[in-house]
Motif scaffolding. Sequence first.
Motif, PDB file in Angstrom:
ATOM      1  N   LEU A 165       1.037  -1.454  -0.264  1.00  0.00           N
ATOM      2  CA  LEU A 165       0.252   0.108   0.142  1.00  0.00           C
ATOM      3  C   LEU A 165       1.205   1.407   0.215  1.00  0.00           C
ATOM      4  CD1 LEU A 165      -2.614   1.375   0.202  1.00  0.00           C
ATOM      5  CD2 LEU A 165      -2.750   0.808   2.606  1.00  0.00           C
ATOM      6  N   ALA A 166       0.563   1.318  -1.130  1.00  0.00           N
ATOM      7  CA  ALA A 166       2.025   2.624  -1.343  1.00  0.00           C
ATOM      8  C   ALA A 166       1.342   3.729  -0.953  1.00  0.00           C
ATOM      9  CB  ALA A 166       3.074   2.690  -2.854  1.00  0.00           C
ATOM     10  N   ASP A 167       0.522   4.645  -2.060  1.00  0.00           N
ATOM     11  CA  ASP A 167      -0.939   5.713  -1.768  1.00  0.00           C
ATOM     12  C   ASP A 167      -1.425   5.669  -0.721  1.00  0.00           C
ATOM     13  OD1 ASP A 167      -1.414   7.976  -1.984  1.00  0.00           O
ATOM     14  OD2 ASP A 167      -1.819   8.804  -3.845  1.00  0.00           O
ATOM     15  N   VAL A 168      -1.434   6.043   0.434  1.00  0.00           N
ATOM     16  CA  VAL A 168      -2.834   5.738   1.799  1.00  0.00           C
ATOM     17  C   VAL A 168      -3.519   6.486   1.701  1.00  0.00           C
ATOM     18  CG1 VAL A 168      -3.429   5.834   3.854  1.00  0.00           C
ATOM     19  CG2 VAL A 168      -0.811   4.996   3.286  1.00  0.00           C
ATOM     20  N   ARG A 169      -3.373   7.939   1.273  1.00  0.00           N
ATOM     21  CA  ARG A 169      -4.831   8.600   0.979  1.00  0.00           C
ATOM     22  C   ARG A 169      -5.731   8.562  -0.235  1.00  0.00           C
ATOM     23  NH1 ARG A 169      -0.042  11.505   3.312  1.00  0.00           N
ATOM     24  NH2 ARG A 169      -0.207  12.302   5.387  1.00  0.00           N
ATOM     25  N   ASN A 170      -4.514   8.534  -1.512  1.00  0.00           N
ATOM     26  CA  ASN A 170      -5.999   8.089  -2.241  1.00  0.00           C
ATOM     27  C   ASN A 170      -6.405   7.115  -2.345  1.00  0.00           C
ATOM     28  OD1 ASN A 170      -4.957  10.799  -4.300  1.00  0.00           O
ATOM     29  ND2 ASN A 170      -2.986   9.604  -5.106  1.00  0.00           N
ATOM     30  N   PHE A 171      -5.663   5.581  -2.388  1.00  0.00           N
ATOM     31  CA  PHE A 171      -6.201   4.346  -0.908  1.00  0.00           C
ATOM     32  C   PHE A 171      -7.669   4.385  -0.459  1.00  0.00           C
ATOM     33  CE2 PHE A 171      -7.318   0.867   1.095  1.00  0.00           C
ATOM     34  CZ  PHE A 171      -7.544  -0.135   0.701  1.00  0.00           C
ATOM     35  N   ILE A 172      -7.676   6.180   0.440  1.00  0.00           N
ATOM     36  CA  ILE A 172      -9.397   6.046   1.095  1.00  0.00           C
ATOM     37  C   ILE A 172      -9.825   6.249   0.620  1.00  0.00           C
ATOM     38  CG2 ILE A 172     -10.137   6.752   3.186  1.00  0.00           C
ATOM     39  CD1 ILE A 172      -6.496   6.752   5.145  1.00  0.00           C
ATOM     40  N   GLY A 225       1.885  -3.522   5.309  1.00  0.00           N
ATOM     41  CA  GLY A 225       2.866  -2.258   5.723  1.00  0.00           C
ATOM     42  C   GLY A 225       4.070  -2.266   5.997  1.00  0.00           C
ATOM     43  N   SER A 226       4.911  -3.190   5.318  1.00  0.00           N
ATOM     44  CA  SER A 226       5.902  -2.692   5.202  1.00  0.00           C
ATOM     45  C   SER A 226       6.775  -1.832   4.894  1.00  0.00           C
ATOM     46  CB  SER A 226       7.188  -3.887   4.465  1.00  0.00           C
ATOM     47  OG  SER A 226       7.818  -4.301   4.114  1.00  0.00           O
ATOM     48  N   HIS A 227       8.663  -1.444   5.252  1.00  0.00           N
ATOM     49  CA  HIS A 227       8.480  -0.235   4.652  1.00  0.00           C
ATOM     50  C   HIS A 227       9.709   0.096   3.299  1.00  0.00           C
ATOM     51  CE1 HIS A 227      11.576  -3.093   5.006  1.00  0.00           C
ATOM     52  NE2 HIS A 227      12.850  -2.532   5.153  1.00  0.00           N
ATOM     53  N   LEU A 228       9.125  -1.232   3.180  1.00  0.00           N
ATOM     54  CA  LEU A 228       9.279  -1.010   1.152  1.00  0.00           C
ATOM     55  C   LEU A 228       7.952  -1.531   0.192  1.00  0.00           C
ATOM     56  CD1 LEU A 228      12.033  -3.762   1.323  1.00  0.00           C
ATOM     57  CD2 LEU A 228      12.236  -1.575   0.911  1.00  0.00           C
ATOM     58  N   THR A 229       8.438  -0.139  -0.619  1.00  0.00           N
ATOM     59  CA  THR A 229       6.840   0.242  -0.977  1.00  0.00           C
ATOM     60  C   THR A 229       7.135   0.187  -2.251  1.00  0.00           C
ATOM     61  OG1 THR A 229       6.156   2.926  -0.888  1.00  0.00           O
ATOM     62  CG2 THR A 229       5.506   1.008   0.845  1.00  0.00           C
ATOM     63  N   ARG A 230       6.284  -0.521  -3.118  1.00  0.00           N
ATOM     64  CA  ARG A 230       6.559  -0.638  -4.954  1.00  0.00           C
ATOM     65  C   ARG A 230       6.137   0.731  -5.558  1.00  0.00           C
ATOM     66  NH1 ARG A 230       7.683  -4.762  -8.147  1.00  0.00           N
ATOM     67  NH2 ARG A 230       7.317  -6.065  -6.515  1.00  0.00           N
ATOM     68  N   LYS A 231       6.528   1.236  -6.423  1.00  0.00           N
ATOM     69  CA  LYS A 231       6.186   2.415  -7.074  1.00  0.00           C
ATOM     70  C   LYS A 231       7.422   2.265  -8.709  1.00  0.00           C
ATOM     71  CE  LYS A 231       5.262   7.659  -6.586  1.00  0.00           C
ATOM     72  NZ  LYS A 231       5.657   8.610  -5.969  1.00  0.00           N
TER      73      LYS A 231
END
Length: 878
Positions: free
Chosen positions: A30-37, A58-64
């Motif tokens: 889950l990279a972009d939390v705000r847009n997801f919500i 919730g890992s510290h590594l997110t794919r982008k």
Amino acid sequence: RMVDIGWDDMIRYLGSDPATRSIIMHMENLADVRNFISSAREVALTKPIIVLKSSHLGSHLTRKGGFFEEREPLDDNVVDEIFRRSGILSVSKIDELFLTARAIATQPVPNDKRLSIVTNASGPGVVAVDKLLEGGGQLAQLSPETRLFLDNVLPEGSSLSNPIDISWEANPHDHLFMKATRATLEDETSDATLVILTPQAFTEADQIAKDVASLAGFAKQHEKTLLASFMGGGSTAAAQNILKEAGIPNFAFADLGVQIFNYLFRYKQVLRNLYEVPEGRLSSKMTGWRDAKLRCAKIIETARKAGNRAIPTLDANKILETYGIPIMQSNVVFSEDEAVIAAAEIKFPIELSHYLPPAMAVPKPKPAETPNSGEAFAVTDEPLTSLSASVEEIAALDQNVKYFCKSVDELRAVFKEHMQPWIEKTNHALAVGSGSSGSAGGGIHMSGGSVSNGAVIQTTLSQTVGEMSELKVSSSGHVSIVGGGGGIITGDREKKGPGALIQRALDPRDMKPNAREGVFRVVLRSRVHSRVGPMLEFGSTDDSGVCEDMSLALPPLSIPLARQAMERTRVFNLICEMGSEVKSSSSTSSPDLLGVHRLGKHHHGDAPSAQHHFVPLINTQALESIVAQFSRMITDLPIRKSNLELRVSKNTIVVLNAEIEVVAKNEEMPRTAIRPYPTEYFSLYAGDSMGNPPTTFRIVRPEDEPLARAFYKRLSEAPDKPHRNVDPPIEVNEEQSRRKKDWVHDRIVNLCHSDYSTNLTLIAESRSRGSGSLEIVGMAHLVLGDPSHIDDEADRNFSILVLHQDRSPGLRIELLRRLINIAHFEKIRKLQTIIHPNNSLLLRCCKMVGFETSPTKGGMIRVWIETTKAESKKGMSF
């Protein structure tokens, strides 16, 4: 691998697809939390979203963009709260993912968590009950009428209580399963029914399945959930097919059926959360929040100019008081007469302690011994040993001592004997210089003495533990504070110099936390997450911080959302259980000792009878309000972290210690994951000579859905004339437009429940001249986001909709002017839309407020305006 799309893109696409009924997902990152919500909140009300989350979501590594980047990790409780506030149901197993989606698609979602169980075997029934209670559900307490009916129809040996156990000796042709199941569906104390069947000697599974299937329509008519668990594998395959054709979900085992029911009522709860938008509708409340934000911003700016991130305790309590959070009444005084006047305002009993302003305050020494919790030190008639100490040592000591006074005479005696000498000597020491302990020039010689007129010295409450500190005097005359913390400071003024802090004293019974006596220590704190923004935590913790009973929530919170977060903690459930059962002649509730007109939780989860009602001893409503107001405070202000310690008892709910730290002036404050309701766009219009009545302009809210439906109904009843503005505020696909009823329904739902970070709908609300009730008379819709795509002449990012009967330009002009200012504040560079050339009235209004026009290739009129230019020329202040 989601190289060029995100979860928000997929959710919005599937949400607009007419062939998609449910959205189920397996999430690994889950990279972009705000847009997801934002996207999930828009879609979840019309289509269920069910997620199976990966363990490293919730890992510290997110794919982008096909690559991994390191971000601040998300804890599991943060991810769970994101799902709850987004209207998403989270499951733990892959089979539950599909079974829950099927149950939501075929059955009404239960309104609450009360389940009735009908079975022919006690063993699976007991297993089902254990699973129900483990998942947070409740056994329905069947009404006396239902129990009497079951007593008449069920054979001897059957269990009449829930779970209903039908004797295995029952005649299959008596249709007992159908009768018992129908009785539970009719009972108002039950929200759902689970039918459990095990193959036995006289069991006719096919006949029972037909009986249960015949109730499918009856259950939907009463909006009750009907589930089944016909066990036995292949031996009940035909019966399972009968249930499937009737749209009744069947589960291989009873505990799995109960687990799906638990998911269903949780899903109902997350849907209700979407309707919860903080802030009241009253204009006084909206303007009050704005005023509070401005006053507190000045306090924070003053602290920043002084180079402080940690807000001084005096100012921190001013901030809390501004947001309506109860604090200890107190004031800083500098003379005996001022102390008497302040005590008269605060009312006795009071506590008096030494006070140094933040600029002079020094760090308190760490305690040399382990504190003895709960002990207070009282000064006897014999004076303390004289001692000599530096300014730092005296300040650290004396700020931890409190003098308890019950009358004016005691107050005057304490001030003359202890406060006035301390103020004079501290001023002298500060003038000469400090820092050399025991030196002639930098030290202070202070003599102790007895306290006259019954006044006693009490130590302050600890900032971190909330327990009594202890004043110790060694044989050599050395004085030390063990377990001490700072006091609570607030007031209307602050002077540059030492003084006396006077504050109202707590009831001695409320000093020490004791659950048996109804005295609780509650912690309310906040922190900022780089990906989520401000987060709130409520609960309790032990002295070491190892054993925590905390619940996390994302602001802003309404009262119901605040209560939900609090109910996830053990300490709040204990607070709710503090009360007594009182006999009454009627079933109506009466005010309790605190004037609260509400019923608390019953001791055993049973509904109170008509002859009794439960009286809570602690005002939980006040505590809920504090949490909701605290969420507003951390949303409005640039607070990095904060920590409040509250004492909760039947006598009082008050903040004892408060710590607030703000972000630096040049540091960017992460915005909230969920945008608060924009109260800043509330405004009033006095009306005009053209007949427009006084009108309120504000952003639409979820509870405005009935008003919006009435508004669209009035639109549909108006004659269809060419000059009518038919541009809809929300884009819909072609198939929905052909199905008018569904199209209007989805349109209104999306309008009222749109996320404030993507869409803003400004409504004009006034009272009907006929009925006097509130009604919507116009609305303006604005699409937020990147304005770069508005350069094409076919694009548009706003629309105006006004009733056909209103032919005056006044309302349209007011909507346009306010829409321009909103766009300016939202940093939208350009407003543009397409208007039919026959809609001459709206075109004329657009030109009057500064819009430019040009024809399009399709024969329509394009209107646009640069908001920066328009704001300075035609703008107005909210």
